[in-house]
Motif scaffolding. Structure first.
Motif, PDB file in Angstrom:
ATOM      1  N   PHE A   1     -43.826  -0.691 -17.777  1.00  0.00           N
ATOM      2  CA  PHE A   1     -45.051  -1.474 -17.650  1.00  0.00           C
ATOM      3  C   PHE A   1     -45.915  -1.350 -18.913  1.00  0.00           C
ATOM      4  O   PHE A   1     -46.376  -2.363 -19.455  1.00  0.00           O
ATOM      5  N   LEU A   2     -46.128  -0.129 -19.387  1.00  0.00           N
ATOM      6  CA  LEU A   2     -46.967   0.054 -20.577  1.00  0.00           C
ATOM      7  C   LEU A   2     -46.313  -0.575 -21.800  1.00  0.00           C
ATOM      8  O   LEU A   2     -46.989  -1.184 -22.636  1.00  0.00           O
ATOM      9  N   GLU A   3     -44.996  -0.458 -21.891  1.00  0.00           N
ATOM     10  CA  GLU A   3     -44.297  -1.081 -23.020  1.00  0.00           C
ATOM     11  C   GLU A   3     -44.571  -2.585 -23.039  1.00  0.00           C
ATOM     12  O   GLU A   3     -44.865  -3.163 -24.089  1.00  0.00           O
TER      13      GLU A   3
ATOM     14  N   GLU B   1     -55.085   4.355 -18.922  1.00  0.00           N
ATOM     15  CA  GLU B   1     -53.770   3.728 -19.010  1.00  0.00           C
ATOM     16  C   GLU B   1     -52.772   4.449 -18.101  1.00  0.00           C
ATOM     17  O   GLU B   1     -52.001   3.812 -17.373  1.00  0.00           O
ATOM     18  N   TYR B   2     -52.809   5.760 -18.128  1.00  0.00           N
ATOM     19  CA  TYR B   2     -51.927   6.531 -17.239  1.00  0.00           C
ATOM     20  C   TYR B   2     -52.283   6.253 -15.784  1.00  0.00           C
ATOM     21  O   TYR B   2     -51.397   6.092 -14.936  1.00  0.00           O
TER      22      TYR B   2
ATOM     23  N   HIS C   1     -48.086  -3.229 -24.194  1.00  0.00           N
ATOM     24  CA  HIS C   1     -48.221  -3.006 -25.642  1.00  0.00           C
ATOM     25  C   HIS C   1     -47.529  -4.088 -26.461  1.00  0.00           C
ATOM     26  O   HIS C   1     -47.939  -4.398 -27.569  1.00  0.00           O
TER      27      HIS C   1
ATOM     28  N   SER D   1     -49.416  14.964 -10.807  1.00  0.00           N
ATOM     29  CA  SER D   1     -49.775  13.755 -10.053  1.00  0.00           C
ATOM     30  C   SER D   1     -49.081  13.749  -8.697  1.00  0.00           C
ATOM     31  O   SER D   1     -49.676  13.375  -7.688  1.00  0.00           O
TER      32      SER D   1
ATOM     33  N   LEU E   1     -50.887   3.053 -14.678  1.00  0.00           N
ATOM     34  CA  LEU E   1     -49.430   3.193 -14.538  1.00  0.00           C
ATOM     35  C   LEU E   1     -49.073   3.866 -13.209  1.00  0.00           C
ATOM     36  O   LEU E   1     -48.127   3.444 -12.528  1.00  0.00           O
ATOM     37  N   VAL E   2     -49.827   4.887 -12.821  1.00  0.00           N
ATOM     38  CA  VAL E   2     -49.570   5.552 -11.534  1.00  0.00           C
ATOM     39  C   VAL E   2     -49.760   4.555 -10.388  1.00  0.00           C
ATOM     40  O   VAL E   2     -48.929   4.460  -9.479  1.00  0.00           O
TER      41      VAL E   2
ATOM     42  N   THR F   1     -46.950   2.051 -10.347  1.00  0.00           N
ATOM     43  CA  THR F   1     -45.681   2.698  -9.997  1.00  0.00           C
ATOM     44  C   THR F   1     -45.586   2.908  -8.485  1.00  0.00           C
ATOM     45  O   THR F   1     -44.547   2.657  -7.874  1.00  0.00           O
ATOM     46  N   MET F   2     -46.685   3.353  -7.875  1.00  0.00           N
ATOM     47  CA  MET F   2     -46.666   3.604  -6.431  1.00  0.00           C
ATOM     48  C   MET F   2     -46.599   2.295  -5.644  1.00  0.00           C
ATOM     49  O   MET F   2     -46.086   2.260  -4.532  1.00  0.00           O
TER      50      MET F   2
ATOM     51  N   SER G   1     -55.442  10.232  -4.664  1.00  0.00           N
ATOM     52  CA  SER G   1     -55.250  11.689  -4.744  1.00  0.00           C
ATOM     53  C   SER G   1     -54.537  12.059  -6.032  1.00  0.00           C
ATOM     54  O   SER G   1     -54.900  13.027  -6.705  1.00  0.00           O
ATOM     55  N   ALA G   2     -53.502  11.281  -6.378  1.00  0.00           N
ATOM     56  CA  ALA G   2     -52.749  11.565  -7.610  1.00  0.00           C
ATOM     57  C   ALA G   2     -53.677  11.563  -8.815  1.00  0.00           C
ATOM     58  O   ALA G   2     -53.490  12.319  -9.763  1.00  0.00           O
TER      59      ALA G   2
ATOM     60  N   SER H   1     -44.050   4.662 -24.911  1.00  0.00           N
ATOM     61  CA  SER H   1     -45.315   3.951 -25.091  1.00  0.00           C
ATOM     62  C   SER H   1     -46.457   4.904 -25.426  1.00  0.00           C
ATOM     63  O   SER H   1     -47.389   4.546 -26.128  1.00  0.00           O
TER      64      SER H   1
ATOM     65  N   ASP I   1     -40.954   5.012 -20.270  1.00  0.00           N
ATOM     66  CA  ASP I   1     -42.182   4.318 -20.671  1.00  0.00           C
ATOM     67  C   ASP I   1     -43.201   5.308 -21.246  1.00  0.00           C
ATOM     68  O   ASP I   1     -43.787   5.074 -22.311  1.00  0.00           O
TER      69      ASP I   1
ATOM     70  N   ALA J   1     -50.961  13.826  -5.240  1.00  0.00           N
ATOM     71  CA  ALA J   1     -50.736  12.706  -4.322  1.00  0.00           C
ATOM     72  C   ALA J   1     -50.399  13.214  -2.928  1.00  0.00           C
ATOM     73  O   ALA J   1     -50.767  12.597  -1.932  1.00  0.00           O
TER      74      ALA J   1
ATOM     75  N   ASP K   1     -57.311   9.486 -18.598  1.00  0.00           N
ATOM     76  CA  ASP K   1     -56.558   8.488 -19.338  1.00  0.00           C
ATOM     77  C   ASP K   1     -56.358   7.269 -18.428  1.00  0.00           C
ATOM     78  O   ASP K   1     -55.530   7.295 -17.507  1.00  0.00           O
TER      79      ASP K   1
END
Lengths: 199, 199
Positions: A116-118, A153-154, A121, B189, A157-158, A161-162, A192-193, B174, B170, B193, A151
């Protein structure tokens, strides 16, 4: 973004939408095993018409993914920005789960292999638009002290991803969870994450 | 599980391993665009030899996935069960990140479209073995009070979802995160979670 393509005549747009709906049906039924002739049959148009809309079956897959990413982004962006950050987050999770339950069984067959981040970017527009729909909600949660500073961006992404469509389809079908429960449980896991206290 | 196949002569096993390594190289370089003849060339064997090992290129993909799932399971299972639950969890995350960084760039092209729990429920053996390597660590964390009592199946799904090879590749590419950092951040994380206090 998920709306009609500019410059297409209305009947052409209708044919295109019908073909894209047929892509979703065929993918959900049997995966990416069909070609443009079979797609044309399912959409009720001549094979030559399907070829006028899509260069190849891969092109049709890509357009289908673009359409659903656009739809998802539209649904996420229509969450009122005046709501509290937590209410925005919860509503976004619910809409996301609804969307992914709808096209998930088709999309799992043709998802991008790129991260996703790639894709963000690399300037991939639909992925960037999806990121731009999620990022302000995360920032808002941080500003209102519901999440610690982090962060972003992270964090996005979490979240993404979930809420992967494969996870949503899996929880629905393997555990039989209704959509609302699924959105609530996954949403709580995400909060929570990210260090929030999800109540 | 990741070891030699029973009943294969040693030189046959070596050829098979060389061909599976070549599957990984070609997938990482250019995705699933090659056939058995190209695979044979990369592995330094005759095309007929490649056909003796694999019925089709899809069969070669599947065997490659089986091999790496087996390797991952072996690495996870070799974490000493006498360690504290938290140390076991951290070691498993680190080994997982190492493994996924190794074959991730190849595996992202051919991952299963089926959900993880669906594959476990269907009796898919390699997925079941991976589940069986993770589940006791989660149970141990719960028994020792590091995680609250919960749906263990969901907990394992969260773990496996966050350690998806696409996510690991990623974050590496990234964000340029080194593997140790990546394993630590993703592991934290996951614990958060699941309601743990990840310190």
């Amino acid at each position: 973004m998920a709306g009609p393509r500019p410059g297409l005549r209305r009947d052409t747009q209708e044919t295109r939408d019908r073909l894209l709906a047929a892509v979703g049906e065929l993918l959900a039924e049997s995966g990416p095993t069909f070609g443009l002739p079979e797609l044309a049959r399912r959409g009720g148009v001549a094979t030559a018409t399907a070829y006028r809309h899509f260069e190849s079956i891969h092109d049709a897959h890509r357009e289908f993914l673009l359409q659903l990413t656009g739809r998802l982004t539209d649904r996420l962006q229509s969450v009122p920005p005046t709501w509290t950050p937590r209410r925005r987050f919860d509503a976004a999770c619910e809409r996301w789960a609804e969307q992914a339950a709808d096209w998930g069984p088709a999309a799992v067959h043709i998802r991008s292999w790129r991260g996703f981040l790639e894709r963000v970017h690399l300037g991939d527009e639909p992925t960037g638009a999806l990121y731009a729909a999620l990022e302000p909600i995360v920032r808002d949660l941080i500003e209102h002290g519901e999440l610690p500073d982090q962060d972003v961006e992270y964090a996005v992404l979490v979240w993404i991803t979930m809420f992967d469509e494969r996870v949503i389809v899996d929880l629905r079908e393997s555990k039989g969870w209704p959509l609302q429960r699924l959105a609530r449980v996954l949403g709580r896991s995400v909060l929570s994450a990210l260090g929030g206290t999800a109540t």
